[in-house]
Design a protein around this motif. Structure first.
Motif, PDB file in Angstrom:
ATOM      1  N   MET A  92       7.764   3.906 -30.737  1.00  0.00           N
ATOM      2  CA  MET A  92       8.570   2.694 -30.914  1.00  0.00           C
ATOM      3  C   MET A  92       9.989   2.913 -30.398  1.00  0.00           C
ATOM      4  SD  MET A  92       6.989   0.047 -31.936  1.00  0.00           S
ATOM      5  CE  MET A  92       8.482  -0.918 -32.241  1.00  0.00           C
ATOM      6  N   SER A  93      10.515   4.106 -30.543  1.00  0.00           N
ATOM      7  CA  SER A  93      11.837   4.417 -29.994  1.00  0.00           C
ATOM      8  C   SER A  93      11.819   4.304 -28.479  1.00  0.00           C
ATOM      9  CB  SER A  93      12.257   5.828 -30.414  1.00  0.00           C
ATOM     10  OG  SER A  93      12.273   5.971 -31.818  1.00  0.00           O
ATOM     11  N   VAL A  94      10.746   4.787 -27.863  1.00  0.00           N
ATOM     12  CA  VAL A  94      10.604   4.686 -26.407  1.00  0.00           C
ATOM     13  C   VAL A  94      10.499   3.222 -25.979  1.00  0.00           C
ATOM     14  CG1 VAL A  94       9.139   5.261 -24.433  1.00  0.00           C
ATOM     15  CG2 VAL A  94       9.563   6.968 -26.215  1.00  0.00           C
ATOM     16  N   MET A  95       9.796   2.400 -26.768  1.00  0.00           N
ATOM     17  CA  MET A  95       9.669   0.982 -26.431  1.00  0.00           C
ATOM     18  C   MET A  95      11.025   0.284 -26.457  1.00  0.00           C
ATOM     19  SD  MET A  95       6.559   0.509 -25.651  1.00  0.00           S
ATOM     20  CE  MET A  95       6.747   2.171 -24.986  1.00  0.00           C
ATOM     21  N   TYR A  96      11.815   0.581 -27.451  1.00  0.00           N
ATOM     22  CA  TYR A  96      13.165   0.021 -27.510  1.00  0.00           C
ATOM     23  C   TYR A  96      14.005   0.503 -26.323  1.00  0.00           C
ATOM     24  CZ  TYR A  96      13.095  -2.218 -32.143  1.00  0.00           C
ATOM     25  OH  TYR A  96      12.863  -3.064 -33.204  1.00  0.00           O
ATOM     26  N   LEU A  97      13.849   1.774 -25.969  1.00  0.00           N
ATOM     27  CA  LEU A  97      14.590   2.319 -24.835  1.00  0.00           C
ATOM     28  C   LEU A  97      14.236   1.575 -23.557  1.00  0.00           C
ATOM     29  CD1 LEU A  97      16.501   4.602 -23.814  1.00  0.00           C
ATOM     30  CD2 LEU A  97      14.445   5.970 -23.394  1.00  0.00           C
ATOM     31  N   CYS A  98      12.954   1.316 -23.342  1.00  0.00           N
ATOM     32  CA  CYS A  98      12.519   0.557 -22.159  1.00  0.00           C
ATOM     33  C   CYS A  98      13.086  -0.863 -22.178  1.00  0.00           C
ATOM     34  CB  CYS A  98      10.994   0.506 -22.104  1.00  0.00           C
ATOM     35  SG  CYS A  98      10.188   2.078 -21.781  1.00  0.00           S
ATOM     36  N   ALA A  99      13.002  -1.526 -23.332  1.00  0.00           N
ATOM     37  CA  ALA A  99      13.427  -2.918 -23.432  1.00  0.00           C
ATOM     38  C   ALA A  99      14.921  -3.065 -23.211  1.00  0.00           C
ATOM     39  CB  ALA A  99      13.037  -3.475 -24.801  1.00  0.00           C
ATOM     40  N   PHE A 100      15.721  -2.221 -23.853  1.00  0.00           N
ATOM     41  CA  PHE A 100      17.176  -2.332 -23.722  1.00  0.00           C
ATOM     42  C   PHE A 100      17.642  -1.938 -22.328  1.00  0.00           C
ATOM     43  CE2 PHE A 100      17.275  -1.981 -28.469  1.00  0.00           C
ATOM     44  CZ  PHE A 100      17.974  -3.154 -28.708  1.00  0.00           C
ATOM     45  N   SER A 101      17.084  -0.870 -21.759  1.00  0.00           N
ATOM     46  CA  SER A 101      17.513  -0.440 -20.424  1.00  0.00           C
ATOM     47  C   SER A 101      17.129  -1.464 -19.369  1.00  0.00           C
ATOM     48  CB  SER A 101      16.919   0.926 -20.090  1.00  0.00           C
ATOM     49  OG  SER A 101      15.507   0.902 -20.150  1.00  0.00           O
ATOM     50  N   SER A 102      15.953  -2.069 -19.506  1.00  0.00           N
ATOM     51  CA  SER A 102      15.509  -3.081 -18.550  1.00  0.00           C
ATOM     52  C   SER A 102      16.406  -4.312 -18.592  1.00  0.00           C
ATOM     53  CB  SER A 102      14.064  -3.475 -18.837  1.00  0.00           C
ATOM     54  OG  SER A 102      13.647  -4.533 -18.003  1.00  0.00           O
ATOM     55  N   LEU A 103      16.781  -4.723 -19.797  1.00  0.00           N
ATOM     56  CA  LEU A 103      17.609  -5.920 -19.935  1.00  0.00           C
ATOM     57  C   LEU A 103      19.044  -5.670 -19.509  1.00  0.00           C
ATOM     58  CD1 LEU A 103      17.877  -8.856 -20.877  1.00  0.00           C
ATOM     59  CD2 LEU A 103      18.266  -7.993 -23.196  1.00  0.00           C
ATOM     60  N   PHE A 104      19.560  -4.470 -19.767  1.00  0.00           N
ATOM     61  CA  PHE A 104      20.977  -4.181 -19.517  1.00  0.00           C
ATOM     62  C   PHE A 104      21.364  -4.441 -18.064  1.00  0.00           C
ATOM     63  CE2 PHE A 104      24.486  -1.230 -18.547  1.00  0.00           C
ATOM     64  CZ  PHE A 104      25.427  -1.704 -19.452  1.00  0.00           C
ATOM     65  N   VAL A 105      20.531  -4.037 -17.112  1.00  0.00           N
ATOM     66  CA  VAL A 105      20.890  -4.179 -15.702  1.00  0.00           C
ATOM     67  C   VAL A 105      20.825  -5.631 -15.235  1.00  0.00           C
ATOM     68  CG1 VAL A 105      20.173  -1.848 -15.115  1.00  0.00           C
ATOM     69  CG2 VAL A 105      18.521  -3.705 -14.968  1.00  0.00           C
ATOM     70  N   GLN A 106      20.216  -6.515 -16.029  1.00  0.00           N
ATOM     71  CA  GLN A 106      20.054  -7.908 -15.608  1.00  0.00           C
ATOM     72  C   GLN A 106      21.029  -8.872 -16.272  1.00  0.00           C
ATOM     73  OE1 GLN A 106      15.626  -8.946 -15.090  1.00  0.00           O
ATOM     74  NE2 GLN A 106      15.517  -7.210 -16.485  1.00  0.00           N
ATOM     75  N   ILE A 107      21.798  -8.393 -17.252  1.00  0.00           N
ATOM     76  CA  ILE A 107      22.676  -9.282 -18.016  1.00  0.00           C
ATOM     77  C   ILE A 107      23.673 -10.032 -17.136  1.00  0.00           C
ATOM     78  CG2 ILE A 107      24.570  -9.280 -19.697  1.00  0.00           C
ATOM     79  CD1 ILE A 107      22.977  -7.310 -21.365  1.00  0.00           C
ATOM     80  N   PRO A 108      24.406  -9.378 -16.223  1.00  0.00           N
ATOM     81  CA  PRO A 108      25.396 -10.137 -15.435  1.00  0.00           C
ATOM     82  C   PRO A 108      24.780 -11.289 -14.642  1.00  0.00           C
ATOM     83  CG  PRO A 108      25.783  -7.788 -15.230  1.00  0.00           C
ATOM     84  CD  PRO A 108      24.465  -7.931 -15.917  1.00  0.00           C
ATOM     85  N   GLY A 109      23.631 -11.038 -13.994  1.00  0.00           N
ATOM     86  CA  GLY A 109      23.020 -12.078 -13.176  1.00  0.00           C
ATOM     87  C   GLY A 109      22.365 -13.176 -13.979  1.00  0.00           C
ATOM     88  N   LEU A 110      21.820 -12.825 -15.137  1.00  0.00           N
ATOM     89  CA  LEU A 110      21.129 -13.826 -15.957  1.00  0.00           C
ATOM     90  C   LEU A 110      22.071 -14.533 -16.915  1.00  0.00           C
ATOM     91  CD1 LEU A 110      17.826 -11.918 -16.898  1.00  0.00           C
ATOM     92  CD2 LEU A 110      18.176 -13.573 -15.058  1.00  0.00           C
ATOM     93  N   TYR A 111      22.973 -13.766 -17.569  1.00  0.00           N
ATOM     94  CA  TYR A 111      23.756 -14.323 -18.673  1.00  0.00           C
ATOM     95  C   TYR A 111      25.259 -14.220 -18.488  1.00  0.00           C
ATOM     96  CZ  TYR A 111      19.179 -13.833 -20.799  1.00  0.00           C
ATOM     97  OH  TYR A 111      17.836 -13.913 -21.066  1.00  0.00           O
ATOM     98  N   GLY A 112      25.705 -13.706 -17.353  1.00  0.00           N
ATOM     99  CA  GLY A 112      27.139 -13.620 -17.101  1.00  0.00           C
ATOM    100  C   GLY A 112      27.786 -14.989 -16.995  1.00  0.00           C
TER     101      GLY A 112
END
Length: 647
Positions: A17-37
């Motif tokens: 579950m820790s690995v799943m959170y790591l995947c989810a947060f890292s995947s979203l982090f790089v997309q925040i400026p383009g999606l939600y900036g």
């Protein structure tokens, strides 16, 4: 204090579950400026409009920690960066350090992801995001509460007799996920599922195929039909074995689910979803399976007889219900031998029994936990303390089980009669927090006759000179090999797939996206691979709708991976100064109204805001798959090096 034989199994589940959170947060982090900036496709500032000054204000409307970030001097975009980066760092620590995998850490991880989900809008409203929230909530109950008091007698143990109860809740979630996914395929009345031809279209029409999908697409029809039958068996029949007290049958159900998930991973890019499902499957295991030497009774003759009886029953019913016959050329023919009415009666009759079956299984698990509390624990004080914990977690588990019945009862109208009124009331009080949800994957097969695909083009003339934008992952150029992108979740590419199934009028974000392309917005352009207008934005943007097909066998080397045919216009050409477009975007808040007043001088950034800006500047917006794999491999390397040094 003695412990049951799932101590290491519990650790493995928490690690996964820790690995799943790591995947989810890292995947979203790089997309925040383009999606939600502030200049992204769906700016977060349009959702987070108020600052919470009290507990009630924080929880009203859409509860999210982003309502508190203005107090730190952060914008909505910076607030999302902070929450996501915090989740990334915390999940990293949970992976590398066992002591971090406790209740407090998983409460924080759940709150962080839930806060991001609340403002994620259409780009975060996927079943795997909801599944992560529900699994994450259950992880809070599974994880130990690591409080070490100075008096040795009152140290809190890592393992408890009630661990089997909390892991049972994970097993129940896995059951609902798989059983519902199998049932809805047939209750949807989709012709391809009923004719066993769904996989003839699935590999080609799924959102982001892998290279192996091309090869699976060209497998013989009889093999694909048999694979659909196997899917029904694994998703509808096998999940009942999750709760059977016969270890060999439970392990059989585990391997069946693993096989299905691995095949999906090989042929389709479903981000962290299949890995999360495999994480839930850990609840079917025990320490003996993981290679630990434990004292366990040998299987009795009755267990072997029961296992053989179940295998024979599954085989007989599969052959009978799906008319499986072997032809003279050694191919296997299959067809469904029951009607839609008969299946509806089956669902109406069996699904309520699954609820009673689940309740009985839960009660049995509680009884065993109580027996272990008094038989395996030595000192009287700890016997009573273990029993108290079992009672507390029985109450919590029963509450979670009760509220899960409400969305689960959506499988059939007759099932809703079984759900107690009290459970419905409790569910509605906590429904805003997505503690439980309904599931049903691949309800209907899309792309029958060819996958619809939206291709965006730009030009400086409305009559000629149109050039295509190329995305990182979704099909575009015909000769480009399908990518391997999981466990990264490219959310723009996924929404482009959903957009092709409807119209741009029903996808508000699509016009916002087109407007950003008309201005060559850098943060949005980082989400796509190729911008045909790098120096100056185009004057016009349009979108065409194509039907894509995998190339035929033997033609891939000469024609590429795909062929396509134009089916029509998806969105007419628009210009950035088009009055109707600008007025619409002003109404939605994407384009701000110009004010005659001079803007006030901006306040100096807080220290936290400066740190977030620095972090974003250091990380930037790298390609998502590379970033996620870098984080995973870095975490694994750090963990291995630490283990070598320490021990």
């Amino acid at each position: 204090m003695a412990s049951v034989n799932i101590n290491h199994t519990k650790d493995l589940f928490l690690l996964c579950m820790s690995v799943m959170y790591l995947c989810a947060f890292s995947s979203l982090f790089v997309q925040i400026p383009g999606l939600y900036g502030d200049k992204g496709i769906l700016p977060a500032k349009l959702v987070v409009k108020s600052e919470a000054n009290s507990w009630d204000e924080l929880l009203e409307g859409q509860p999210t920690l982003l309502k508190l970030t203005p107090k730190l001097g952060l914008t909505a975009e910076q607030g999302m960066d902070l929450l996501c980066a915090t989740g990334l760092a915390l999940s990293f620590l949970c992976v590398i350090c066992k002591a971090m995998r406790d209740t407090v850490s998983f409460i924080l991880l759940w709150m962080l992801y839930f806060s991001l989900y609340q403002v994620g809008q259409t780009f975060l409203w996927f079943q795997w995001d909801i599944l992560l929230l529900e699994a994450g909530f259950l992880t809070i109950l599974v994880a130990p509460f690591n409080v070490q008091m100075p008096i040795r007698r009152f140290r809190v143990a890592q393992y408890h007799q009630h661990d089997t109860i909390t892991l049972w809740l994970v097993r129940w979630l896995l059951f609902r996920l798989m059983f519902s996914s199998g049932i809805v395929k047939l209750t949807s009345r989709c012709p391809t599922w009923w004719k066993l031809t769904a996989l003839n279209w699935h590999f080609e029409s799924q959102c982001i195929p892998t290279p192996l999908a091309w090869y699976y697409h060209h497998l013989p029809d009889w093999f694909l039909q048999l694979s659909v039958v196997a899917t029904y068996v694994i998703e509808i029949a096998v999940p009942f074995l999750f709760f059977i007290p016969v270890r060999s049958l439970r392990l059989f159900s585990f391997w069946a689910q693993v096989m299905l998930q691995l095949l999906i991973i090989l042929t389709g890019n479903y981000n962290f979803f299949n890995l999360l499902t495999l994480t839930l499957c850990v609840s079917l295991l025990d320490d003996k399976f993981l290679g630990y030497k434990i004292k366990a009774p040998r299987g009795s003759v009755l267990n072997y007889i029961a296992a053989v009886a179940v295998y024979c029953f599954l085989g007989y019913q599969t052959v009978n219900l799906f008319g499986i016959t072997v032809k003279d050329d050694f191919t296997i023919q299959a067809k469904i031998n029951f009607s839609e009415k008969e299946f509806d009666q089956f669902v109406a009759k069996v699904t309520p029994w699954t609820i009673w079956f689940g309740a009985f299984s839960f009660a049995f698990e509680v009884l065993l936990a109580l027996v272990r509390s008094f038989s395996e624990v030595k000192e009287t004080f700890w016997k009573n303390w273990a029993a108290v914990q079992v009672v507390v977690f029985t109450f919590l588990g029963a509450s979670v089980f009760a509220i899960s019945l409400v969305p689960y009862s959506g499988l059939h109208k007759d099932v809703q009669k079984v759900v107690p009124v009290q459970a419905r009331g409790l569910y509605h009080r906590v429904s805003d927090y997505h503690l439980t949800s309904s599931y049903g994957l691949f309800r209907r097969m899309t792309g029958v006759g060819g996958r619809p695909e939206v291709v965006i083009e730009g030009s400086n003339s409305p009559d000629s000179g149109w050039r295509e934008y190329e995305f990182y992952y979704k099909p575009g150029a015909l000769n480009r090999r399908p990518p391997v992108v999981a466990p990264h979740q490219p959310r723009l590419d996924w929404q482009m797939w959903f957009a092709a199934l409807g119209s741009y009028q029903h996808n508000q974000w699509f016009l916002n996206f087109a407007y950003r392309l008309l201005h060559n917005e850098p943060t949005v352009l980082e989400l796509i691979q190729y911008n045909p207008f790098p120096s100056k934005p185009p004057k016009y943007i349009r979108a065409l709708l194509y039907k894509y097909h995998f190339t035929e066998t033997g033609k891939k080397s000469s024609m590429g991976w795909w062929t396509r045919e134009l089916t029509g216009e998806y969105m007419p050409a628009v210009a950035k100064d088009d009055s109707s477009l600008v007025n619409y975007l002003k109404h939605t808040g994407i384009v701000e109204e110009k004010s005659g007043k001079k803007s006030k001088k901006s306040k100096s950034m807080s220290f936290i805001a400066q740190a977030i800006v620095w972090l974003r500047g250091m990380v930037g917006q790298p390609e998502g798959f590379v970033f996620v794999m870098t984080m995973l491999l870095s975490t694994l390397t750090f963990k291995l090096v630490t283990r070598i040094i320490v021990g």
